[in-house]
Each structure stands twice: as C-alpha cells, then as structure tokens.
Design a protein around this motif. Structure first.
Motif, PDB file in Angstrom:
ATOM      1  N   SER A  33     -19.920 -10.292 -53.610  1.00  0.00           N
ATOM      2  CA  SER A  33     -18.952  -9.888 -52.595  1.00  0.00           C
ATOM      3  C   SER A  33     -18.406  -8.523 -52.980  1.00  0.00           C
ATOM      4  O   SER A  33     -18.399  -8.154 -54.153  1.00  0.00           O
ATOM      5  CB  SER A  33     -17.810 -10.904 -52.469  1.00  0.00           C
ATOM      6  N   ALA A  34     -17.985  -7.782 -51.970  1.00  0.00           N
ATOM      7  CA  ALA A  34     -17.408  -6.455 -52.193  1.00  0.00           C
ATOM      8  C   ALA A  34     -16.488  -6.130 -51.023  1.00  0.00           C
ATOM      9  O   ALA A  34     -16.642  -6.672 -49.926  1.00  0.00           O
ATOM     10  CB  ALA A  34     -18.507  -5.398 -52.312  1.00  0.00           C
ATOM     11  N   ALA A  35     -15.548  -5.240 -51.255  1.00  0.00           N
ATOM     12  CA  ALA A  35     -14.576  -4.860 -50.231  1.00  0.00           C
ATOM     13  C   ALA A  35     -15.253  -4.163 -49.055  1.00  0.00           C
ATOM     14  O   ALA A  35     -16.214  -3.417 -49.220  1.00  0.00           O
ATOM     15  CB  ALA A  35     -13.510  -3.948 -50.830  1.00  0.00           C
ATOM     16  N   ARG A  45     -14.105   3.051 -54.355  1.00  0.00           N
ATOM     17  CA  ARG A  45     -14.966   4.232 -54.182  1.00  0.00           C
ATOM     18  C   ARG A  45     -16.120   4.001 -53.221  1.00  0.00           C
ATOM     19  O   ARG A  45     -16.745   4.955 -52.778  1.00  0.00           O
ATOM     20  CB  ARG A  45     -15.553   4.640 -55.538  1.00  0.00           C
ATOM     21  N   ASN A  46     -16.440   2.730 -52.968  1.00  0.00           N
ATOM     22  CA  ASN A  46     -17.627   2.441 -52.161  1.00  0.00           C
ATOM     23  C   ASN A  46     -17.410   1.193 -51.309  1.00  0.00           C
ATOM     24  O   ASN A  46     -18.097   0.199 -51.468  1.00  0.00           O
ATOM     25  CB  ASN A  46     -18.850   2.269 -53.070  1.00  0.00           C
ATOM     26  N   GLU A  47     -16.445   1.267 -50.383  1.00  0.00           N
ATOM     27  CA  GLU A  47     -16.233   0.164 -49.444  1.00  0.00           C
ATOM     28  C   GLU A  47     -17.314   0.247 -48.370  1.00  0.00           C
ATOM     29  O   GLU A  47     -17.501   1.288 -47.755  1.00  0.00           O
ATOM     30  CB  GLU A  47     -14.847   0.261 -48.809  1.00  0.00           C
ATOM     31  N   GLN A  48     -18.015  -0.856 -48.160  1.00  0.00           N
ATOM     32  CA  GLN A  48     -19.128  -0.867 -47.216  1.00  0.00           C
ATOM     33  C   GLN A  48     -19.113  -2.151 -46.410  1.00  0.00           C
ATOM     34  O   GLN A  48     -18.620  -3.185 -46.862  1.00  0.00           O
ATOM     35  CB  GLN A  48     -20.464  -0.775 -47.972  1.00  0.00           C
ATOM     36  N   TRP A  49     -19.709  -2.091 -45.215  1.00  0.00           N
ATOM     37  CA  TRP A  49     -19.884  -3.288 -44.404  1.00  0.00           C
ATOM     38  C   TRP A  49     -20.983  -4.141 -45.015  1.00  0.00           C
ATOM     39  O   TRP A  49     -21.856  -3.620 -45.731  1.00  0.00           O
ATOM     40  CB  TRP A  49     -20.219  -2.911 -42.966  1.00  0.00           C
ATOM     41  N   TRP A  53     -24.954  -3.823 -48.046  1.00  0.00           N
ATOM     42  CA  TRP A  53     -25.367  -4.573 -49.235  1.00  0.00           C
ATOM     43  C   TRP A  53     -26.565  -5.465 -48.930  1.00  0.00           C
ATOM     44  O   TRP A  53     -27.483  -5.584 -49.747  1.00  0.00           O
ATOM     45  CB  TRP A  53     -24.197  -5.384 -49.781  1.00  0.00           C
ATOM     46  N   ARG A  54     -26.569  -6.082 -47.752  1.00  0.00           N
ATOM     47  CA  ARG A  54     -27.693  -6.935 -47.369  1.00  0.00           C
ATOM     48  C   ARG A  54     -28.997  -6.148 -47.402  1.00  0.00           C
ATOM     49  O   ARG A  54     -30.011  -6.626 -47.909  1.00  0.00           O
ATOM     50  CB  ARG A  54     -27.455  -7.498 -45.962  1.00  0.00           C
ATOM     51  N   ASP A  55     -28.958  -4.917 -46.893  1.00  0.00           N
ATOM     52  CA  ASP A  55     -30.173  -4.095 -46.896  1.00  0.00           C
ATOM     53  C   ASP A  55     -30.636  -3.800 -48.316  1.00  0.00           C
ATOM     54  O   ASP A  55     -31.833  -3.823 -48.602  1.00  0.00           O
ATOM     55  CB  ASP A  55     -29.939  -2.781 -46.145  1.00  0.00           C
TER      56      ASP A  55
END
Length: 104
Positions: A33-35, A45-49, A53-55
């Motif tokens: 999990s990530a923000a 520094r690296n908030e992503q949808w 990450w799935r890709d």
C-alpha cells in the motif's frame, strides 16, 4: 510474503521500479500500500494512484485476477466516507465493508 505498507510514497519516484522489483524478488506474494495524491503526510515524495503501482507490479509477473486486484484496478468502486474525527466510517465496496470479507 513481502510487505511494504505506507513506505513507497516516501521514496523518490526514481526508486519505484526497483522497489517493486525488490519486493517481487523476495516472495511470490506481496502485500503493498502507498499514499494516493493529496493524502496528508510528512515527506511524501511519490504519491500515486493505484494504477501506477499496479502497472509496475504487472511488469514483474502476471497479476492474479482476485477481488483485491480489481479494487486496485478500479478505485472508483471504493466509496469514500467522511474521515473527520468522530465521523469516520469504514469505506465500502459495493456495500460490503472493506474490513469484512469481500465477496465477488
């Protein structure tokens, strides 16, 4: 099982691919999990949808077709709720609380 929970957003974007590769090399099962963008936090520094990450995980190995993967692939299925103190309720997915067992 390899786990990375709430750490990836604290790394520089250039580390994303190698982080995912490291996790994939450690285990056949990864809990991650990530923000997301706009999430409050310190030193993000690296908030992503989730699709970002799935890709990246999809490049390591084929992704399973389970319920959790569908949630990551279709984040609009998650119902957000008011998260102010005293008003927070667990988010739901098609009316099923995420804390409960998710059924297809």
């Amino acid at each position: 099982m390899a786990m990375s929970l709430g750490a990836a957003e604290h790394l520089d974007p250039g580390r994303a691919d190698s982080l995912v590769a490291d996790l994939c090399s450690l285990s056949d099962v990864v809990l991650f999990s990530a923000a997301i963008p706009g999430q409050t936090g310190s030193d993000h520094r690296n908030e992503q949808w989730p699709h970002y990450w799935r890709d990246r995980f999809g490049r390591c190995r084929p992704l399973p077709r389970g319920s959790l993967v569908r949630l990551l692939a279709e984040p609009d299925r998650v119902t957000r709720t008011d998260t102010r103190p005293g008003t927070a309720k667990p988010p739901s997915v098609h009316g099923v609380r995420t804390g409960a067992s998710y059924r297809d």
